[in-house]
Design an enzyme around this catalytic site. Structure first.
Site, PDB file in Angstrom:
ATOM      1  N   GLY A  60       0.775  -1.237   0.000  1.00 23.87           N
ATOM      2  CA  GLY A  60       0.000   0.000   0.000  1.00 23.87           C
ATOM      3  C   GLY A  60       0.805   1.284   0.000  1.00 23.87           C
ATOM      4  O   GLY A  60       0.239   2.363   0.159  1.00 23.87           O
ATOM      5  N   TRP A  62       2.375   2.971  -2.436  1.00 25.81           N
ATOM      6  CA  TRP A  62       2.004   3.906  -3.503  1.00 25.81           C
ATOM      7  C   TRP A  62       0.577   4.408  -3.309  1.00 25.81           C
ATOM      8  O   TRP A  62       0.276   5.563  -3.612  1.00 25.81           O
ATOM      9  CB  TRP A  62       2.162   3.244  -4.870  1.00 25.81           C
ATOM     10  CG  TRP A  62       3.576   3.267  -5.374  1.00 25.81           C
ATOM     11  CD1 TRP A  62       4.712   3.245  -4.621  1.00 25.81           C
ATOM     12  CD2 TRP A  62       3.997   3.318  -6.730  1.00 25.81           C
ATOM     13  NE1 TRP A  62       5.816   3.279  -5.429  1.00 25.81           N
ATOM     14  CE2 TRP A  62       5.416   3.314  -6.721  1.00 25.81           C
ATOM     15  CE3 TRP A  62       3.329   3.337  -7.944  1.00 25.81           C
ATOM     16  CZ2 TRP A  62       6.171   3.355  -7.903  1.00 25.81           C
ATOM     17  CZ3 TRP A  62       4.077   3.378  -9.118  1.00 25.81           C
ATOM     18  CH2 TRP A  62       5.476   3.390  -9.098  1.00 25.81           C
ATOM     19  N   ASP A  80      -4.112  -5.926  -6.173  1.00 27.14           N
ATOM     20  CA  ASP A  80      -2.921  -6.752  -5.995  1.00 27.14           C
ATOM     21  C   ASP A  80      -3.364  -8.185  -5.749  1.00 27.14           C
ATOM     22  O   ASP A  80      -4.465  -8.429  -5.245  1.00 27.14           O
ATOM     23  CB  ASP A  80      -2.072  -6.263  -4.821  1.00 27.14           C
ATOM     24  CG  ASP A  80      -0.629  -6.759  -4.895  1.00 27.14           C
ATOM     25  OD1 ASP A  80       0.261  -5.931  -5.158  1.00 27.14           O
ATOM     26  OD2 ASP A  80      -0.389  -7.972  -4.720  1.00 27.14           O
ATOM     27  N   ASP A  96      -5.536 -12.059  -8.866  1.00 25.13           N
ATOM     28  CA  ASP A  96      -4.471 -12.170  -9.860  1.00 25.13           C
ATOM     29  C   ASP A  96      -4.842 -11.344 -11.087  1.00 25.13           C
ATOM     30  O   ASP A  96      -5.781 -11.673 -11.814  1.00 25.13           O
ATOM     31  CB  ASP A  96      -4.287 -13.644 -10.226  1.00 25.13           C
ATOM     32  CG  ASP A  96      -3.105 -13.882 -11.145  1.00 25.13           C
ATOM     33  OD1 ASP A  96      -2.599 -12.912 -11.745  1.00 25.13           O
ATOM     34  OD2 ASP A  96      -2.686 -15.045 -11.278  1.00 25.13           O
ATOM     35  N   ASP A 121       3.494  -0.720  -9.893  1.00 23.52           N
ATOM     36  CA  ASP A 121       4.759  -1.134  -9.286  1.00 23.52           C
ATOM     37  C   ASP A 121       4.828  -2.661  -9.254  1.00 23.52           C
ATOM     38  O   ASP A 121       5.515  -3.245  -8.420  1.00 23.52           O
ATOM     39  CB  ASP A 121       4.872  -0.555  -7.872  1.00 23.52           C
ATOM     40  CG  ASP A 121       6.318  -0.498  -7.377  1.00 23.52           C
ATOM     41  OD1 ASP A 121       7.223  -0.327  -8.214  1.00 23.52           O
ATOM     42  OD2 ASP A 121       6.540  -0.620  -6.164  1.00 23.52           O
ATOM     43  N   LYS A 161       6.759   0.265 -13.420  1.00 22.65           N
ATOM     44  CA  LYS A 161       8.076  -0.328 -13.178  1.00 22.65           C
ATOM     45  C   LYS A 161       8.374  -1.328 -14.286  1.00 22.65           C
ATOM     46  O   LYS A 161       7.522  -2.144 -14.645  1.00 22.65           O
ATOM     47  CB  LYS A 161       8.106  -1.032 -11.818  1.00 22.65           C
ATOM     48  CG  LYS A 161       9.412  -1.794 -11.573  1.00 22.65           C
ATOM     49  CD  LYS A 161       9.671  -2.048 -10.111  1.00 22.65           C
ATOM     50  CE  LYS A 161       8.671  -3.000  -9.488  1.00 22.65           C
ATOM     51  NZ  LYS A 161       8.922  -3.174  -8.048  1.00 22.65           N
TER      52      LYS A 161
END
Length: 209
Positions: A60, A62, A80, A96, A121, A161
């Protein structure tokens, strides 16, 4: 079971990491918060009232930063595969991201209102073998870009990322077709040993019919 020298070395570096210590002091859930804070300080991508989607959000870090920056008039949807403790005014979808059912939940949460910014990320569990890790990492990046295309409003931005390696150049070339400007950065808070970089994409051109 005895810890390996590798895991003990990582634990020592983690405990002594100045960003880990600062995160504990500032109340952030992870050192990753400082990567986004650094990006924000330089580029001002997040503004009050924005609609944002955060992929790979747990634990958490970000989402904490983004929620504070967009304020009460903004909207943040986070997702997530791992659990994430709740954050006020953040809609969290656990599952997922590579599964259609989870993607459908994200799209349903977004609804008819397109978003201003997608941040990611995400990273797979790394084995340390590039031949195994890179395809997994690039697959997540490709899915994130696909989602960004579906939910970003024209002129919207995308931060992700990404790891340098096989598939990187092709991904960058594809992103340049979809956004007005692309920039690669490595925040100071990224570990020097990490191959991670962040792609900043400004000015989504909209979906071509």
């Amino acid at each position: 079971m005895a810890r390996s020298k590798t895991s003990l070395g990582w634990l020592k570096r983690h405990v002594n990491d100045p960003y880990v210590k600062q995160a504990q002091k500032d109340g952030y859930r992870s050192r990753a918060s400082y990567k986004l804070l650094e990006i924000q300080e330089k580029y001002k991508l997040i503004r009050p009232g924005m609609n944002v989607v955060d992929l790979g959000a747990a634990p958490g870090g970000w989402s904490q930063v983004t929620s504070r920056l967009i304020g009460g008039q903004g909207r943040l949807i986070a997702s997530d595969i791992l659990e994430m403790d709740s954050i006020p005014d953040v809609t969290f979808i656990q599952g997922d991201f590579t599964e259609d059912a989870v993607l459908a939940q994200i799209l349903e949460a977004v609804g008819n209102s397109q978003v201003d910014l997608v941040i990611s990320d995400m990273a797979p569990n790394m084995s340390g073998t590039p031949e195994v890790d890179m395809p997994k990492a690039m697959f997540l990046c490709e899915l994130a870009l696909d989602l960004a295309e579906r939910i970003l409003k024209p002129g919207g931005n995308f931060v992700i990322k990404i790891f340098q390696g096989e598939g990187f150049d092709t991904y960058l070339k594809d992103a340049r077709k979809k956004f007005d400007k692309i920039q690669m950065i490595k925040p100071d808070s990224s570990r020097g040993s990490s191959r991670e970089q962040y792609m900043l994409a400004w000015g989504y051109r909209g979906r071509s019919e």
